[in-house]
Write an enzyme that holds these catalytic residues in place. Structure first.
Site, short mmCIF file in Angstrom:
data_model
loop_
_atom_site.label_atom_id
_atom_site.label_comp_id
_atom_site.label_asym_id
_atom_site.label_seq_id
_atom_site.Cartn_x
_atom_site.Cartn_y
_atom_site.Cartn_z
CB SER A 101 -18.52 -3.50 34.67
OG SER A 101 -19.23 -3.00 33.54
CB SER A 107 -22.55 -3.47 34.74
OG SER A 107 -21.86 -4.39 34.82
CE LYS A 111 -21.95 -7.50 37.10
NZ LYS A 111 -20.76 -6.76 36.21
#
Lengths: 98, 478
Positions: B166, B142, B65
């Site tokens: 997330s 996310s 990420k």
């Protein structure tokens, strides 16, 4: 919960060094109207006032006085390479007292 | 022959047996990363094959990420304010993966600065659900790009972060395994902070066995993160045990009762039957509905408040994109106003509202007190039960234009209860357990703090009885 106004939102945004367009403030006001109703849901619970505020899930374990051991440091050129402007190994910004 | 469609553990075995080389794997991974660019999982695609051949993950490609610091590699947080930022150090989790020999093939798209649950607010555009080639469905966020990269078989695992759900929510929407271990189990040094008291390093795999294997590599104390646990590491894979006889599992009635989607409810019933067939006890327990309704606002108040402070450094001065201004205040205001997206600004203003002198007692401190009560209530359940079993979401992944009633219990509780595990620091894992049409559904298990072994054991059992282990989204099969 208070009735939120655009003036209040502008004050809050300014405290964060933020600005937005007038239409964004209108959208944010609508968002606040929903979120503040959701925030109100924390006021319907019995037995909360006697609780301690929870700041972290657990006691922090790995803290205390440690030996003063020299660790690696960053090169100045590495630190400066993400700054937009620098001079004499220092980050350069606008003059404050002119 | 492709090896990237295999599980992480099988890939490692193939590398050991020289059935495939590290170079071939990385090349295939990069090929797939480019092939599936329409789903937009990556901010940056890399391809560094300098690895240590003695290490346990030698040659295994992975994705990260884009809110984890990577030395000399662009790290944007999917925000315009960091669009040119190149960190000067590696996050601890990146260091550990380097030492383990894994090859980083790309930095993945997230909701800007991890503030969101849909995968739509990254500065390089929306991320799309790999189970909908018409590109109308969200991936969840996310950690959107990391989920999609694993679901498409580009990589066998990917690192994300989980502050509210997330990793575990996009895992459900993309048909893969997502775990958020206990708070502090994995060091957060180098993870861009969103909400310090509930941020977790978390990750995706396609099998529970891979998830168990990875935690042993990623966990451990870190003198650069005071909140990292100092507990001894553990070999979770070696101790993996799918015998659930005698285990006790709780299902929170009020959460299930606010969900109306038949495919979710039938998948849950099926999972409960599977556990009962294995000799486990599954019982409904009751939690005060008002307390469950408070989970979302408590999460929002705490996360937005902490975010205002954590993101104060994004000011255009020391680093980040700098806009012009007549004085340094104008520079900051212009840099933050132009560099941060609308959704992030909204959350930061909400945080400022919560921390304002007029509200701090009745909003922020009150939320922290409710957090105590929520955590205490869940810990009381763990006195009698080994785990809590619940649907990870109230429905399959929605389309981009879906509007929901944001004051309904289905939305407030059914779609947001996973934040319980962030508030209390509990380990929590989502795995696929059904489909609604073409879209996968995820079930979630949560255990008491530091009991990841039970979490893996119960999850591995359920996975072994369902046909979704190592599932990959393939366009041609839909």
């Amino acid at each position: 919960m208070e009735k939120i106004t655009t003036k209040r939102l502008k004050e809050l945004a300014r405290s964060l060094m933020l600005d937005m367009s007038e239409s964004d403030y209108e959208d944010l006001k609508e968002e606040f109207n929903i979120v503040l109703k959701q925030f109100d849901l924390i006021n319907n619970i019995e037995g909360v006032d006697s609780k301690e505020p929870m700041t972290f899930p657990f006691e922090i374990q790995g803290v205390g006085l440690r030996e003063d051991i020299e660790g690696p440091t960053l090169e100045i050129k590495d630190v400066l390479k993400n700054s937009k402007d620098h001079q004499f190994n220092q980050i350069k910004i606008n003059r404050v007292v002119k | 022959m492709s090896y990237l469609n295999k599980s992480l553990i099988d890939i490692i075995e193939a590398l050991k047996n020289k059935q495939v080389s590290a170079k071939e794997l990385v090349e295939e991974s990069l090929l797939l990363a480019n092939k599936y660019s329409k789903y937009n999982p990556f901010v940056t695609i890399l391809g560094d094959t300098k690895v240590n051949s003695e290490a346990p993950l030698y040659g295994v490609p992975y994705a990260l990420k884009d809110n984890f610091s990577t030395k000399d590699i662009l790290t944007t947080g999917s925000s315009n304010i960091l669009k040119d930022y190149i960190p000067v150090f590696d996050a601890t989790v990146v260091e550990k993966l380097k030492e383990s020999g894994a090859t980083l093939i790309g930095k993945t798209v997230l909701d800007e600065l991890a503030m969101g649950g849909t995968g739509v607010s990254g500065h390089t555009g929306r991320v799309y659900n790999p189970y909908d080639p018409s590109l109308n469905t969200i991936s969840g966020g996310s950690s959107a790009g990391s989920a999609v990269a694993v679901a498409l078989g580009i990589v066998p695992f990917a690192i994300g972060s989980d502050t509210g759900d997330s990793v575990r929510k996009p895992a459900a929407h993309c048909g893969i395994v997502g775990i958020k271990p206990t708070y502090g189990r994995i060091s957060r040094y180098g993870l861009f902070p969103f909400a310090t008291s509930i941020d977790h390093v978390a990750y995706f795999t396609r099998t529970v066995r891979d998830s168990a294997f990875l935690l042993s590599l990623l966990e451990g104390s870190d003198n650069k993160d005071a909140t990292a646990s100092t507990r001894e590491g553990h070999n979770y894979l070696k101790d993996l045990n799918t015998d659930v006889k005698g285990k006790k599992i709780a299902v929170i009635s009020e959460i299930v009762d606010c969900i109306s989607e038949p495919s979710i409810l039938s998948s849950l019933d099926n999972a409960i039957s599977i556990y009962k067939e294995g000799g486990a006890t599954v019982e409904r327990v009751s939690v005060d509905l008002n307390l469950l309704r408070a989970i979302l606002p408590v999460y929002m108040i705490i996360s937005c408040s902490e975010a205002t402070s954590n993101n104060a450094g994004l000011d255009g001065i020391n680093f980040t994109s700098r806009e012009e201004g007549n004085d340094f205040e104008e520079v900051m205001i212009n840099s933050r106003s132009k560099g941060l997206g609308k959704s992030v600004k909204n959350r930061l203003v909400l945080g400022a509202y919560c921390l304002d002198n007029e509200n701090i007692e009745n909003v922020f401190i009150k939320a922290q007190k409710v957090r105590s009560l929520i955590t205490e209530t869940i810990n009381n359940i763990f006195k009698d039960y080994d785990a809590i079993l619940l649907p990870a979401s109230a429905d399959a992944a929605p389309t981009f234009d879906t509007l929901s009633d944001r004051m309904s219990d289905e939305c407030i509780i059914g779609e947001n209860h996973l934040a319980i595990a962030n508030l209390g620091g509990f380990p929590s894992l989502t795995l696929p357990y059904g489909f609604k049409g073409n879209l996968p559904l995820g079930v979630n298990l949560t255990c008491k703090a530091f009991d990841e072994q039970t979490l893996f054991n119960l999850s591995a059992y359920l996975e072994s009885k369902l046909p979704y282990e190592n599932m990959i989204a393939k366009e041609e099969e839909k």
